[in-house]
Design a protein around this motif. Structure first.
Motif, PDB file in Angstrom:
ATOM      1  N   SER A 367       0.826  -1.213   0.000  1.00 52.28           N
ATOM      2  CA  SER A 367       0.000   0.000   0.000  1.00 52.28           C
ATOM      3  C   SER A 367       0.855   1.254   0.000  1.00 52.28           C
ATOM      4  N   GLY A 368       1.932   1.239   0.802  1.00 53.74           N
ATOM      5  CA  GLY A 368       2.792   2.408   0.889  1.00 53.74           C
ATOM      6  C   GLY A 368       3.541   2.700  -0.399  1.00 53.74           C
ATOM      7  N   ILE A 369       4.116   1.664  -1.001  1.00 58.84           N
ATOM      8  CA  ILE A 369       4.880   1.868  -2.230  1.00 58.84           C
ATOM      9  C   ILE A 369       3.946   2.216  -3.395  1.00 58.84           C
ATOM     10  N   GLU A 370       2.762   1.587  -3.445  1.00 59.91           N
ATOM     11  CA  GLU A 370       1.786   1.957  -4.481  1.00 59.91           C
ATOM     12  C   GLU A 370       1.383   3.422  -4.326  1.00 59.91           C
ATOM     13  N   ALA A 371       1.188   3.860  -3.073  1.00 61.36           N
ATOM     14  CA  ALA A 371       0.832   5.257  -2.821  1.00 61.36           C
ATOM     15  C   ALA A 371       1.938   6.192  -3.296  1.00 61.36           C
ATOM     16  N   ALA A 372       3.184   5.839  -3.019  1.00 61.15           N
ATOM     17  CA  ALA A 372       4.319   6.671  -3.434  1.00 61.15           C
ATOM     18  C   ALA A 372       4.392   6.795  -4.942  1.00 61.15           C
ATOM     19  N   ILE A 373       4.179   5.677  -5.641  1.00 62.91           N
ATOM     20  CA  ILE A 373       4.223   5.684  -7.109  1.00 62.91           C
ATOM     21  C   ILE A 373       3.114   6.574  -7.671  1.00 62.91           C
ATOM     22  N   ASP A 374       1.901   6.445  -7.107  1.00 61.73           N
ATOM     23  CA  ASP A 374       0.780   7.274  -7.567  1.00 61.73           C
ATOM     24  C   ASP A 374       1.049   8.755  -7.314  1.00 61.73           C
ATOM     25  N   LEU A 375       1.542   9.069  -6.125  1.00 59.87           N
ATOM     26  CA  LEU A 375       1.774  10.465  -5.764  1.00 59.87           C
ATOM     27  C   LEU A 375       2.893  11.087  -6.593  1.00 59.87           C
ATOM     28  N   ALA A 376       3.870  10.283  -6.963  1.00 58.21           N
ATOM     29  CA  ALA A 376       5.040  10.812  -7.679  1.00 58.21           C
ATOM     30  C   ALA A 376       4.667  11.487  -8.988  1.00 58.21           C
ATOM     31  N   GLY A 377       3.541  11.085  -9.576  1.00 57.71           N
ATOM     32  CA  GLY A 377       3.104  11.715 -10.818  1.00 57.71           C
ATOM     33  C   GLY A 377       2.383  13.029 -10.608  1.00 57.71           C
ATOM     34  N   ILE A 378       2.141  13.394  -9.338  1.00 57.10           N
ATOM     35  CA  ILE A 378       1.375  14.600  -9.019  1.00 57.10           C
ATOM     36  C   ILE A 378       2.203  15.612  -8.239  1.00 57.10           C
ATOM     37  N   VAL A 379       2.880  15.111  -7.203  1.00 57.93           N
ATOM     38  CA  VAL A 379       3.557  16.008  -6.260  1.00 57.93           C
ATOM     39  C   VAL A 379       5.003  16.269  -6.695  1.00 57.93           C
ATOM     40  N   GLU A 380       5.644  17.207  -5.993  1.00 63.22           N
ATOM     41  CA  GLU A 380       7.043  17.510  -6.313  1.00 63.22           C
ATOM     42  C   GLU A 380       7.968  16.373  -5.886  1.00 63.22           C
ATOM     43  N   HIS A 381       7.741  15.853  -4.665  1.00 60.03           N
ATOM     44  CA  HIS A 381       8.654  14.841  -4.141  1.00 60.03           C
ATOM     45  C   HIS A 381       7.934  13.973  -3.110  1.00 60.03           C
ATOM     46  N   VAL A 382       8.318  12.690  -3.064  1.00 58.40           N
ATOM     47  CA  VAL A 382       7.760  11.749  -2.091  1.00 58.40           C
ATOM     48  C   VAL A 382       8.899  11.103  -1.315  1.00 58.40           C
ATOM     49  N   THR A 383       8.808  11.150   0.012  1.00 58.63           N
ATOM     50  CA  THR A 383       9.743  10.431   0.872  1.00 58.63           C
ATOM     51  C   THR A 383       9.000   9.287   1.537  1.00 58.63           C
ATOM     52  N   VAL A 384       9.474   8.072   1.332  1.00 61.67           N
ATOM     53  CA  VAL A 384       8.887   6.894   1.960  1.00 61.67           C
ATOM     54  C   VAL A 384       9.675   6.571   3.228  1.00 61.67           C
ATOM     55  N   LEU A 385       8.964   6.477   4.361  1.00 59.46           N
ATOM     56  CA  LEU A 385       9.598   6.129   5.624  1.00 59.46           C
ATOM     57  C   LEU A 385       9.136   4.737   6.055  1.00 59.46           C
ATOM     58  N   GLU A 386      10.082   3.810   6.206  1.00 56.64           N
ATOM     59  CA  GLU A 386       9.782   2.438   6.608  1.00 56.64           C
ATOM     60  C   GLU A 386      10.488   2.125   7.929  1.00 56.64           C
ATOM     61  N   PHE A 387       9.744   1.598   8.885  1.00 55.22           N
ATOM     62  CA  PHE A 387      10.274   1.323  10.209  1.00 55.22           C
ATOM     63  C   PHE A 387      11.358   0.239  10.176  1.00 55.22           C
ATOM     64  N   ALA A 388      11.140  -0.803   9.379  1.00 56.27           N
ATOM     65  CA  ALA A 388      12.070  -1.931   9.334  1.00 56.27           C
ATOM     66  C   ALA A 388      13.283  -1.611   8.464  1.00 56.27           C
ATOM     67  N   ASP A 389      14.192  -2.594   8.385  1.00 56.43           N
ATOM     68  CA  ASP A 389      15.408  -2.369   7.594  1.00 56.43           C
ATOM     69  C   ASP A 389      15.227  -2.723   6.125  1.00 56.43           C
ATOM     70  N   THR A 390      14.090  -3.311   5.784  1.00 57.95           N
ATOM     71  CA  THR A 390      13.791  -3.637   4.385  1.00 57.95           C
ATOM     72  C   THR A 390      12.339  -3.319   4.082  1.00 57.95           C
ATOM     73  N   LEU A 391      12.041  -3.119   2.813  1.00 58.02           N
ATOM     74  CA  LEU A 391      10.665  -2.881   2.394  1.00 58.02           C
ATOM     75  C   LEU A 391       9.913  -4.213   2.315  1.00 58.02           C
ATOM     76  N   ARG A 392       8.617  -4.156   2.604  1.00 57.75           N
ATOM     77  CA  ARG A 392       7.789  -5.367   2.578  1.00 57.75           C
ATOM     78  C   ARG A 392       6.984  -5.490   1.291  1.00 57.75           C
ATOM     79  N   ALA A 393       7.092  -4.515   0.412  1.00 58.15           N
ATOM     80  CA  ALA A 393       6.311  -4.506  -0.820  1.00 58.15           C
ATOM     81  C   ALA A 393       6.836  -5.547  -1.814  1.00 58.15           C
ATOM     82  N   ASP A 394       5.994  -5.866  -2.800  1.00 58.49           N
ATOM     83  CA  ASP A 394       6.414  -6.770  -3.873  1.00 58.49           C
ATOM     84  C   ASP A 394       7.579  -6.150  -4.631  1.00 58.49           C
ATOM     85  N   GLN A 395       8.470  -7.014  -5.122  1.00 59.53           N
ATOM     86  CA  GLN A 395       9.679  -6.538  -5.778  1.00 59.53           C
ATOM     87  C   GLN A 395       9.379  -5.687  -7.005  1.00 59.53           C
TER      88      GLN A 395
END
Length: 521
Positions: A367-395
């Motif tokens: 959900s987070g990475i999909e949101a970042a991808i969608d927002l990137a086409g609209i906003v100036e910049h997106v920073t993704v903050l993940e608590f863990a040391d790796t992302l949990r999204a699909d590769q």
């Protein structure tokens, strides 16, 4: 403006118009004005009942297209081009203004017609918002029935100055007579309950008089819908009670993993579920929140009772709990203060309000990475903050995000505080978990995508056993710890919160409930 296929389809719809309709356009020198004029002219060419009137003095806000029925005195306004998700709102406004019957219960139409108050309704939307059309269409129906109600849909992306002056950071945002009425999805019944004094008590009294059910489903999402469908097919008295039909699916834009359906959208799936249930004798009750569950051993009549926040009580021989889940919050300082003022939970809905601005997404799952991808086409910049040391999204999603130049991904980051100027978000603080250093990011929007919380707080005083995460514990047949009570969907301990799994679990719980019923004396 409209392609040939859409024109042909629209022309067929407009044949249902029986009364004269005027498209009153108030324009300026902008391109948006020319687009609205072109759209109005194209529509008028498709029906002899529709004419275009130029009146720049009809509205201070420009550009605006007003759909007016001169005979009835009704007005429905579109400030901005009603395309995208709002094109259906435009078509329905034309039909209803032109005398085509509105698909509402007779009592509801009469209730709207008898509202003896003037309501000037302004609805700020984004054309990519899947929740906005329901709100726009609800108010538009009211305006088509009662001439004392005037409604204006306002495209927030086009009227940025108004959005800024009113501190609008979430859509839909509804103002009535200049005062904020509400934000987010709301149904016609919810609206009427707020604007019509005494309406809530009438509804509660009506619910108290309902005959007890054989199966009562609490929740109208995929799990609850499947449960109700399977119960109704057994020929037993079935009811569904929910705050809103569709549940969290209504907030889901793209669905691409629903078997046999290559692609659909959440609101469409919810509509399909509702239409399917209507083919059976299912009593669907919405805009009602369950408040308490009382087991049959503790009631004088021997039925299981579901008490509602409205004060009403529904009774049933068996109950299937499918209350679903909601977005998990960060629970940090400033989050609640700036909710809908920069802190948001639906990037599809609110993303366009942050056009050209810096934003953050909290969470590195799908959900987070999909949101970042969608927002990137609209906003100036997106920073993704993940608590863990790796992302949990699909590769595949991670690869796409890493390929976009305006997305920055930070792992081992713990959000600690949301900061603002009292009106809107200005920055976010997080702790670098590698160094324990507190860092700050200047931004305008924060989109929270960190998982789900089950809607089970109201069950904590019942005998239904919950896990340490608040999930309803269920057995192999969907049964809970309380006799006659079953459960399904995202609020249960069943792993993998997916639509198709919720549906399967709903069907299983319903079969379990039916087996329970036939074994009772």
């Amino acid at each position: 403006m409209l392609d040939a296929a859409i024109k042909q389809q629209l022309e067929q719809y407009l044949k249902n118009i029986k009364q004269d309709v005027q498209l009153v356009v108030s324009l300026d020198e902008s391109k948006a004005s020319q687009d609205i004029l072109s759209l109005a002219n194209e529509i008028s060419e498709l029906s002899n009942f529709i004419s275009v009137v130029h009146d720049d003095a009809a509205s201070e806000r420009k550009p605006v297209m007003t759909i007016s029925n001169p005979e009835k005195g009704t007005q429905i306004r579109f400030a901005g081009l009603p395309m995208g998700h709002e094109f259906t709102s435009l078509v329905l406004a034309l039909l209803h203004s032109g005398g085509h019957p509105i698909k509402l219960e007779t009592d509801t139409i009469e209730q709207i017609a008898q509202l003896n108050k003037k309501l000037d309704v302004e609805i700020f939307i984004s054309l990519s918002c899947q929740n906005c059309p329901d709100v726009v269409q609800a108010f538009n129906m009211m305006a088509a029935i009662n001439p004392d109600i005037r409604v204006t849909m306002i495209d927030g992306a086009l009227f940025q100055d108004e959005v800024k002056n009113r501190d609008i950071m979430a859509v839909p945002s509804v103002f009535i007579n200049g005062e904020l009425f509400g934000q987010g999805r709301m149904t016609l019944n919810e609206i009427l309950a707020k604007v019509d004094d005494g309406a809530a008590k009438k509804v509660a009294d009506s619910l108290n008089e309902k005959t007890p059910y054989d199966v009562l489903v609490v929740g109208g999402g995929p799990g609850g819908s499947a449960a109700a469908l399977y119960a109704a097919r057994k020929g037993i008295r079935t009811g569904v009670v929910a705050k809103r039909f569709g549940g969290q699916v209504m907030d889901t834009l793209a669905i691409e993993n629903f078997i046999s359906v290559k692609r659909t959208e959440g609101p469409k799936l919810a509509t399909d579920l509702s239409e399917h249930l209507k083919e059976y004798d299912v009593d669907i009750i919405t805009e009602q929140q369950a408040d308490k569950l009382i087991g049959s051993p503790y009631t004088e009549d021997g039925y299981i009772h579901i008490n509602l926040e409205s004060g009403a009580t529904l009774k049933s021989k068996s109950v299937i709990l499918s209350p679903g889940a909601r977005w998990r919050e960060m629970n940090v300082l400033g989050e609640q203060e700036y909710r809908n003022k920069g802190v948001a939970y639906c990037p599809h809905c609110d993303g366009p309000l942050f056009k050209g601005k810096k934003t953050a997404v909290i969470g590195g799952g799908n959900s987070g990475i999909e949101a970042a991808i969608d927002l990137a086409g609209i906003v100036e910049h997106v920073t993704v903050l993940e608590f863990a040391d790796t992302l949990r999204a699909d590769q595949v999603l991670i690869k796409k995000a890493n390929s976009m130049p305006n997305i920055n991904i930070i792992t081992m980051a713990q959000t600690t505080e949301v900061l603002g100027d009292g009106k809107r978000v200005t920055s976010l603080k997080y702790k670098d978990r590698n160094t324990n250093e507190i860092k700050e990011i200047e931004l305008s929007g924060i989109f929270v995508q960190i998982g789900l919380v089950p809607n089970t707080e109201w069950l904590k005083d019942s005998e239904v056993k919950l896990s340490d995460r608040g999930e309803i514990e269920v057995g192999n047949h969907g049964e809970t710890s309380m006799p006659g009570v079953f459960a399904a969907g995202d609020a249960t301990t069943v792993p993998y919160k997916q639509i198709i799994i919720a549906m399967g679990e709903g069907a299983k719980a319903s079969l379990g409930a039916f087996d329970y019923l036939i074994r009772q004396s």
